[in-house]
Design a protein around this motif. Structure first.
Motif, short mmCIF file in Angstrom:
data_model
loop_
_atom_site.label_atom_id
_atom_site.label_comp_id
_atom_site.label_asym_id
_atom_site.label_seq_id
_atom_site.Cartn_x
_atom_site.Cartn_y
_atom_site.Cartn_z
N LEU A 201 -1.62 -15.00 2.09
CA LEU A 201 -1.88 -13.89 1.19
C LEU A 201 -0.93 -13.95 0.00
N GLU A 202 -1.48 -13.71 -1.16
CA GLU A 202 -0.68 -13.71 -2.37
C GLU A 202 -0.29 -12.28 -2.72
N GLU A 203 0.93 -12.09 -3.14
CA GLU A 203 1.38 -10.75 -3.50
C GLU A 203 0.54 -10.17 -4.63
N SER A 204 0.03 -11.05 -5.51
CA SER A 204 -0.78 -10.57 -6.63
C SER A 204 -2.15 -10.09 -6.19
N VAL A 205 -2.56 -10.44 -4.98
CA VAL A 205 -3.88 -10.08 -4.48
C VAL A 205 -3.79 -8.89 -3.53
N PHE A 206 -2.77 -8.87 -2.65
CA PHE A 206 -2.69 -7.88 -1.59
C PHE A 206 -1.52 -6.93 -1.83
N ASP A 207 -1.84 -5.68 -2.16
CA ASP A 207 -0.79 -4.69 -2.29
C ASP A 207 -0.55 -4.02 -0.93
N GLU A 208 0.37 -3.08 -0.91
CA GLU A 208 0.74 -2.44 0.35
C GLU A 208 -0.46 -1.77 1.01
N ALA A 209 -1.27 -1.08 0.23
CA ALA A 209 -2.40 -0.36 0.80
C ALA A 209 -3.49 -1.30 1.29
N THR A 210 -3.56 -2.53 0.75
CA THR A 210 -4.52 -3.51 1.26
C THR A 210 -4.11 -3.96 2.65
N TYR A 211 -2.82 -4.22 2.85
CA TYR A 211 -2.34 -4.51 4.20
C TYR A 211 -2.66 -3.34 5.12
N ALA A 212 -2.46 -2.13 4.62
CA ALA A 212 -2.72 -0.94 5.43
C ALA A 212 -4.21 -0.81 5.75
N ALA A 213 -5.07 -1.20 4.81
CA ALA A 213 -6.51 -1.15 5.06
C ALA A 213 -6.89 -2.09 6.20
N ILE B 204 -1.25 5.41 5.16
CA ILE B 204 -0.47 4.53 6.03
C ILE B 204 0.53 3.73 5.22
N ALA B 205 0.10 3.23 4.07
CA ALA B 205 0.99 2.43 3.23
C ALA B 205 2.18 3.25 2.75
N ARG B 206 1.96 4.52 2.46
CA ARG B 206 3.06 5.37 2.00
C ARG B 206 4.04 5.67 3.13
N GLN B 207 3.51 5.82 4.33
CA GLN B 207 4.38 6.17 5.46
C GLN B 207 5.23 4.99 5.92
N GLU C 201 5.40 0.34 13.22
CA GLU C 201 4.27 -0.45 13.72
C GLU C 201 3.52 -1.13 12.58
N PHE C 202 3.28 -0.40 11.52
CA PHE C 202 2.60 -0.98 10.37
C PHE C 202 3.46 -2.06 9.72
N SER C 203 4.74 -1.81 9.60
CA SER C 203 5.63 -2.80 8.98
C SER C 203 5.64 -4.11 9.75
N GLU C 204 5.63 -4.03 11.08
CA GLU C 204 5.58 -5.23 11.91
C GLU C 204 4.25 -5.95 11.74
N PHE C 205 3.17 -5.19 11.67
CA PHE C 205 1.85 -5.77 11.47
C PHE C 205 1.78 -6.50 10.12
N ARG C 206 2.27 -5.86 9.08
CA ARG C 206 2.26 -6.45 7.74
C ARG C 206 3.03 -7.77 7.73
N LYS C 207 4.19 -7.77 8.36
CA LYS C 207 5.02 -8.98 8.40
C LYS C 207 4.29 -10.10 9.15
N ARG C 208 3.65 -9.76 10.26
CA ARG C 208 2.96 -10.76 11.06
C ARG C 208 1.78 -11.36 10.30
N ILE C 209 0.98 -10.50 9.65
CA ILE C 209 -0.16 -10.98 8.87
C ILE C 209 0.30 -11.85 7.71
N LYS C 210 1.31 -11.39 7.01
CA LYS C 210 1.79 -12.09 5.82
C LYS C 210 2.32 -13.48 6.15
N ASN C 211 2.85 -13.65 7.35
CA ASN C 211 3.44 -14.93 7.73
C ASN C 211 2.48 -15.85 8.47
N THR C 212 1.24 -15.41 8.66
CA THR C 212 0.27 -16.23 9.38
C THR C 212 -0.18 -17.40 8.51
#
Length: 282
Positions: A56-68, A33-36, A40-51
């Motif tokens: 969430l710290e960039e040093s802790v959560f990589d793209e695939a963690t958001y995807a998980a 999912i992170a590679r694709q 929908e995933f991009s919107e979800f990532r943005k929403r979670i990151k801005n909550t």
């Protein structure tokens, strides 16, 4: 803290430990999912990151963690995130809603700077041969190991958080709480019945050992009190009895537990506790 510290009932456990279970550390659906990076995933990532409540710290959560997290939401294990329960060197734990229930979500850092402690518990376990120094594979193995250990302990009749789901470096499990807040550790409460509490902890250690597991980091900081029960937490480092350092880890666990209860006025020793744990008839 009062109560009789009720023991849970064990189930039948076959074999010694789960050392021969296959644990897959290859790419998961979250990695794909992170590679694709679909819309929908991009919107979800943005929403979670801005909550605000889920910083969430960039040093802790990589793209695939958001995807998980996204995959766990898709699969119905998570509906909405709450606030942090705890933060640590290797992982952060958050509350989340799953329907009407509150669950705990443990997110392990892929980019943690030091994996020496983890390697000490993984090396020597045949499930993890060939992982090498790949941080991603080490963390994924650790999370799946914790999930498997929780299931094994639960079957053996040890009160642990119920494991619910695992995806990549994210583990969803039962939230151990009292009156809506996280349950207190033994180190944080006044143990008014230390004799009974000690008996329960010793019995849980024996049941773990009978099921082929050694906790490896047991102390008053990894046992919590909830609704008349003692709950053993943090089983990520637990090893099977076949691990080359299993005896050393068990002795350390026994010394830690005995030392705590000795401070509660009991005549407990690590040696006596160890003898009880490994005895066939308890």
């Amino acid at each position: 803290m009062t109560g009789e510290f009720e023991l849970v009932e064990p189930e039948a456990v076959d074999g010694v430990g789960d050392e021969w279970e296959e644990i897959d550390v290859e790419d998961t659906e979250a990695d794909r999912i992170a590679r694709q990076r679909d819309r929908e995933f991009s919107e979800f990532r943005k929403r979670i990151k801005n909550t605000e409540r889920f910083k969430l710290e960039e040093s802790v959560f990589d793209e695939a963690t958001y995807a998980a997290i996204y995959k766990l939401v898709q699969d119905g294990y998570i509906d909405a995130f709450g606030g942090p329960i705890s933060t640590g060197k290797e992982a952060n734990v958050y509350t989340a809603k799953a329907g009407d229930e509150t669950v705990a979500v443990k997110v392990y850092r892929i980019n943690a700077s030091d994996f020496k402690d983890m390697r000490g518990y993984l090396d020597g376990d045949p499930r993890f041969e060939g992982i090498g120094q790949d941080k991603r594979k080490v963390v994924m193995a650790w999370v799946r190991k914790e999930f498997a250990n929780l299931k094994r302990a639960q079957k053996a009749g040890v009160r642990v958080p119920n494991p619910i789901a695992v995806e990549r470096n994210v583990l969803v499990m039962e939230y151990i709480a009292t009156d809506g807040d996280r349950a207190k550790r033994l180190s944080e409460v006044d143990v008014e019945n230390p004799e009974t509490a000690y008996e329960v902890v010793a019995e849980y250690m024996r049941r773990l050992y009978d099921a082929g597991l050694v906790h490896g980091d047991l102390s008053e900081y990894n046992i919590v009190f909830q609704d008349g029960q003692l709950v053993v937490i943090d089983l990520g480092q637990a090893v099977t009895k076949h691990h080359p350092n299993a005896d050393e880890f068990l002795e350390r666990d026994c010394e830690n537990v005995a030392a705590f209860f000795s401070r509660q006025g009991m005549a407990a020793t690590g040696e006596e506790l160890c003898e009880f744990v490994v005895s066939e008839d308890g």
